[in-house]
Design an enzyme around this catalytic site. Sequence first.
Site, short mmCIF file in Angstrom:
data_model
loop_
_atom_site.label_atom_id
_atom_site.label_comp_id
_atom_site.label_asym_id
_atom_site.label_seq_id
_atom_site.Cartn_x
_atom_site.Cartn_y
_atom_site.Cartn_z
N ASP A 27 -18.15 8.75 102.84
CA ASP A 27 -16.92 9.30 102.16
C ASP A 27 -17.59 8.35 100.84
O ASP A 27 -17.49 6.75 100.92
CB ASP A 27 -16.22 9.33 102.99
CG ASP A 27 -15.03 10.05 102.00
OD1 ASP A 27 -14.96 10.80 101.71
OD2 ASP A 27 -13.96 8.89 101.79
N ASP A 63 -14.53 8.66 98.22
CA ASP A 63 -12.92 8.57 97.46
C ASP A 63 -12.71 7.80 98.30
O ASP A 63 -11.89 8.86 99.73
CB ASP A 63 -12.25 9.56 96.71
CG ASP A 63 -13.20 10.40 95.27
OD1 ASP A 63 -13.09 9.64 94.72
OD2 ASP A 63 -13.04 11.39 95.00
#
Length: 221
Positions: free
Chosen positions: A10, A12
């Site tokens: 991922d 953020d």
Amino acid sequence: MTALRLVIFDVDGTLVDSQSHIAASMAAAFQAEGLAVPPLPAILGVVGLSLPVAIARLAPDLPGDRLARMVEGYRQQYFALRVGTEASPLYPGARAAVETLAAADDTLLGIATGKSRRGLDAILETHALGSHFVTRQSADDHPSKPHPAMVLAALSETGVAPENAVMIGDTEFDIEMGRAAGVRTLGVTWGYHAPDRLAAADAVIDSFASLPAAVDRLRGG
């Protein structure tokens, strides 16, 4: 011969700390519509979801035209702020961990993010990390997390079997997405969801220093 493995990150809250940028952009979107700005914990709680889904969770029952304006307002503000190292810095140890994994002959790296393709490309260019990721899945081309489409596409593009892949993320949406795709999952506690929301992960770590070894352990089953 050792099978290839795929490590999917991922962005953020996992690779970069973009909360100030996200919070400012969300505030601008809400203020433009005359709505009260949600508190920061609520905003961070929806990070990882595709933008229309995230805003709809923060402001339920908005008519479609207002939701569309807020999505566009967020995007305009986000890029007006410019993606830079100060706005979205790498977490301590992120670069070293990525480079360590990328240097392994049997390891491919990928990304699965709720960001737009434009936002993802800007982050990778800013931090000079793009060359390490052979598959990049973004919200532009897939349903929102926790739908498994992004992970399944990454597996398909790389030819890696689910049992040889790990999804790394800081939110329950990342963990749910990885589990739905049949891959192992690694939660990280330095991001935006509290550790208790990562309980479904196969393993949880507290620092990037322990990430390569944790990935090795997960590969071993």
